[in-house]
Design a protein around this motif. Structure first.
Motif, PDB file in Angstrom:
ATOM      1  N   SER A 154      56.518  57.873  14.424  1.00 57.28           N
ATOM      2  CA  SER A 154      56.149  58.537  15.669  1.00 57.28           C
ATOM      3  C   SER A 154      56.505  57.611  16.827  1.00 57.28           C
ATOM      4  N   ARG A 161      56.782  61.528  25.413  1.00 56.35           N
ATOM      5  CA  ARG A 161      56.153  62.468  24.495  1.00 56.35           C
ATOM      6  C   ARG A 161      56.537  62.071  23.073  1.00 56.35           C
ATOM      7  N   ASN A 162      55.652  62.344  22.133  1.00 56.34           N
ATOM      8  CA  ASN A 162      55.837  61.889  20.769  1.00 56.34           C
ATOM      9  C   ASN A 162      56.847  62.755  20.023  1.00 56.34           C
ATOM     10  N   GLY A 166      51.106  57.554  18.101  1.00 54.41           N
ATOM     11  CA  GLY A 166      50.821  58.323  19.301  1.00 54.41           C
ATOM     12  C   GLY A 166      50.331  59.733  19.030  1.00 54.41           C
ATOM     13  N   ASP A 167      50.864  60.398  17.983  1.00 55.81           N
ATOM     14  CA  ASP A 167      50.447  61.767  17.672  1.00 55.81           C
ATOM     15  C   ASP A 167      49.622  61.822  16.397  1.00 55.81           C
ATOM     16  N   ILE A 211      48.138  66.058  21.567  1.00 61.89           N
ATOM     17  CA  ILE A 211      48.721  64.826  21.022  1.00 61.89           C
ATOM     18  C   ILE A 211      50.100  64.536  21.627  1.00 61.89           C
ATOM     19  N   ARG A 212      50.442  65.201  22.709  1.00 61.31           N
ATOM     20  CA  ARG A 212      51.649  64.905  23.501  1.00 61.31           C
ATOM     21  C   ARG A 212      52.913  64.947  22.653  1.00 61.31           C
ATOM     22  N   ARG A 213      52.990  65.903  21.755  1.00 62.12           N
ATOM     23  CA  ARG A 213      54.239  66.046  21.017  1.00 62.12           C
ATOM     24  C   ARG A 213      55.283  66.728  21.897  1.00 62.12           C
ATOM     25  N   ALA A 251      46.390  61.551  16.212  1.00 59.58           N
ATOM     26  CA  ALA A 251      45.054  62.109  16.475  1.00 59.58           C
ATOM     27  C   ALA A 251      43.971  61.234  15.862  1.00 59.58           C
ATOM     28  N   THR A 296      47.186  58.888  23.078  1.00 60.27           N
ATOM     29  CA  THR A 296      48.380  59.566  22.583  1.00 60.27           C
ATOM     30  C   THR A 296      49.674  58.900  23.028  1.00 60.27           C
ATOM     31  N   GLN A 332      49.524  71.132  20.060  1.00 63.86           N
ATOM     32  CA  GLN A 332      50.107  69.812  19.846  1.00 63.86           C
ATOM     33  C   GLN A 332      50.675  69.243  21.148  1.00 63.86           C
TER      34      GLN A 332
END
Length: 533
Positions: A244, A251-252, A268-269, A313-315, A271, A277, A309
């Motif tokens: 990740s 962003r992840n 970062g993602d 979690i900033r995906r 959780a 994140t 997401q």
């Protein structure tokens, strides 16, 4: 610690965790018991039946007996002989693989019914396929092939994106590497890459809720892969991680890192912590830290990010700028099957090729176990989900290696782009000029070039439906179609020779092949052959 267990999971379902003060419809006072088989069986292979028991240290059981039946394409039921000694289980993990000889002459789409009995709290209970609540308990699909995977000499098949038991947390777990290796060989694979999440590989072996800076899980995974390769089992295993990291917008996104001797941190993602994140490394920073011998591919780069997401979690997705890093080897075109995300990835890859980048395509399935059927938690902890997508080995990377297949020769071929990806049919390209001959991924000078195109399929994947050879020029807005065929004199094979005349510009040629069978459409995409001055 995963604080958002309602986010999608991809592994076998972990059912013992639940929210505090919130009832779970899935929880029971038994360990998870899962049976699985490969989605296809290569001719000459015995049928491996995996039995996996997790958390018996919390809920001890006695596994009493196992029965296996085959439901043939004609709906006949055949019972296979199974010898299984009773097992008293009290360990966190236990698994065995039963190797059963298939009936002689059996071929086609079958169903494997695995029934097992266990004793828990003094009560005997019988299940089919698994002991989950709310699952279908349906037999497991397996195609008994009467022909090998279509291929040519020197080509080897594998899955470059799969997870193992080193992925394990409150909602999911994968299969042991040794079991995954058994399934790979049974379905005709020659290599695989273990790419567990970076945020799982830094956990304590005893608890997914605690990180361990000494990285015992990562070191254990590396040692296990080395041991399996040393045993010369006929299938090469590449150690790796699904990292990740942050795109240019922080962003992840995910990066498949193969055979890097150092662990790269990425959570970062994950959780694991509320509102934490931010990725530890950007894509560029991660690629800059790679060992010279490591490989890196953008993982499922054009997948749409679900809203939850994106928010929690900033995906994100791979922007074009992150593909330009010179240390990136390529991108994962297929992630289990040909879908809208794969079509977007194909378009992105072609635009990068026309822009002058020599990025390769690979395929994987992101399978976390899931050898015959996808079985995971749906809405925690209320529902179960089942389907036949993202099955281990369903989408394959084929690699051309002259000589023995080893990690070194496999990595060299991957680095050179001597690969194609397929869910069934096989398309081989070879170019010849007065200067020499080259295969997919090679570079050849001189003009004109004679391009030899060989297409293959089998009844398992259906008759050839369409073949296309695309020609690209650096700086062009789109590719040209050099050859496009919809009718084939033979339904399962075709060979043709084409002439490619290079003018002033460097060119590349690549191929696409489609077949249509009872299970739908299957596809094959090759990396380019490069033609230069």
């Amino acid at each position: 610690m995963r604080l958002f267990p309602f986010l999608p999971s991809l592994s076998y379902a972990e059912t013992h965790y639940s929210f505090r003060f919130f009832p779970s419809r899935l929880r029971k006072c038994e360990p998870e018991v899962v049976a699985d088989v490969p989605h296809r069986l290569e001719p000459g292979q015995r049928l491996p039946v995996l039995l996996l028991v997790k958390d018996a240290h919390l809920f001890p059981i006695e596994l009493c007996d196992v029965g296996v039946e085959l439901i043939t394409p004609r709906k006949e039921t055949l019972r296979l002989p199974v010898t299984f000694p009773r097992q008293e289980l009290r360990a966190p993990w236990w698994h065995t693989v039963l190797y059963l000889p298939p009936p002689e002459g059996l071929s086609g789409p079958c169903q494997v019914r695995v029934a097992f009995s266990l004793v828990a709290d003094g009560e005997r209970r019988t299940y089919v396929s698994d002991n989950y609540r709310l699952s279908s308990h349906a037999p497991l699909p397996c195609y008994f092939a009467d022909q090998p995977l279509p291929r040519a000499d020197g080509w080897h098949f594998g899955d470059l994106h799969c997870h193992s038991a080193f992925t394990s947390d409150q909602v999911e777990f994968g299969a042991p590497i040794a079991a995954t290796l058994a399934m790979a060989k049974a379905q005709g694979l020659n290599f695989l890459a273990i790419t567990d999440h970076s945020y799982d590989l830094d956990d304590s072996p005893d608890s997914a809720l605690r990180n361990e800076h000494r990285l015992p899980k990562w070191h254990q995974m590396q040692a296990e892969v080395a041991r399996l390769n040393a045993e010369a089992t006929g299938c090469v295993v590449i150690p790796g991680e699904e990292l990740s990291c942050g795109n240019r917008y922080r962003r992840n996104v995910h990066l498949l890192v193969l055979d890097n001797p150092d662990f790269l941190q990425g959570s970062g993602d994950s959780a694991e912590r509320w509102l934490r994140t931010r990725p530890e490394l950007t894509v560029a920073q991660a690629l800059a830290r790679l060992h010279p011998g490591a490989l890196a591919y953008a993982a499922h780069p054009e997948d749409r990010t679900p809203l939850l997401q994106w928010l929690l979690i900033r995906r994100g997705r791979w922007p074009r700028a992150d593909y330009r890093h010179p240390r990136l080897n390529g991108l994962q075109l297929l992630n289990g099957h040909m879908d809208a995300a794969a079509s977007r990835t194909l378009r992105r890859w072609v635009s990068l090729l026309l822009g002058g980048q020599r990025l390769s395509i690979v395929a994987g399935n992101d399978g976390h176990g899931n050898f015959a059927r996808f079985r995971q938690i749906g809405l925690p902890f209320l529902t179960m989900r089942e389907h036949l997508r993202q099955i281990f080995g369903a989408a394959r990377t084929a690699v051309f290696v002259e000589g023995q297949l080893t990690i070194a020769s496999l990595k060299a071929a991957l680095r050179q782009g001597r690969t194609l990806v397929t869910t069934g049919p096989f398309l081989e390209l070879r170019a010849e000029t007065p200067a020499g001959t080259t295969h997919i991924g090679g570079t050849l000078s001189g003009s004109p070039a004679r391009l030899v195109v060989s297409a293959k399929s089998t009844a398992e994947f259906g008759p050839l439906h369409r073949a296309t050879i695309c020609l690209g020029k650096k700086g062009a807005r789109r590719e040209e179609i050099l050859w496009d065929c919809h009718r084939f004199p033979e339904v399962f094979r075709h060979r043709i020779e084409l002439t490619v005349r290079r003018q002033a510009d460097d060119l590349y040629v690549r191929g696409e092949l489609y077949s249509r069978g009872p299970g739908g459409e299957h596809a094959c995409y090759t990396n380019p052959i490069w033609l230069t001055a």
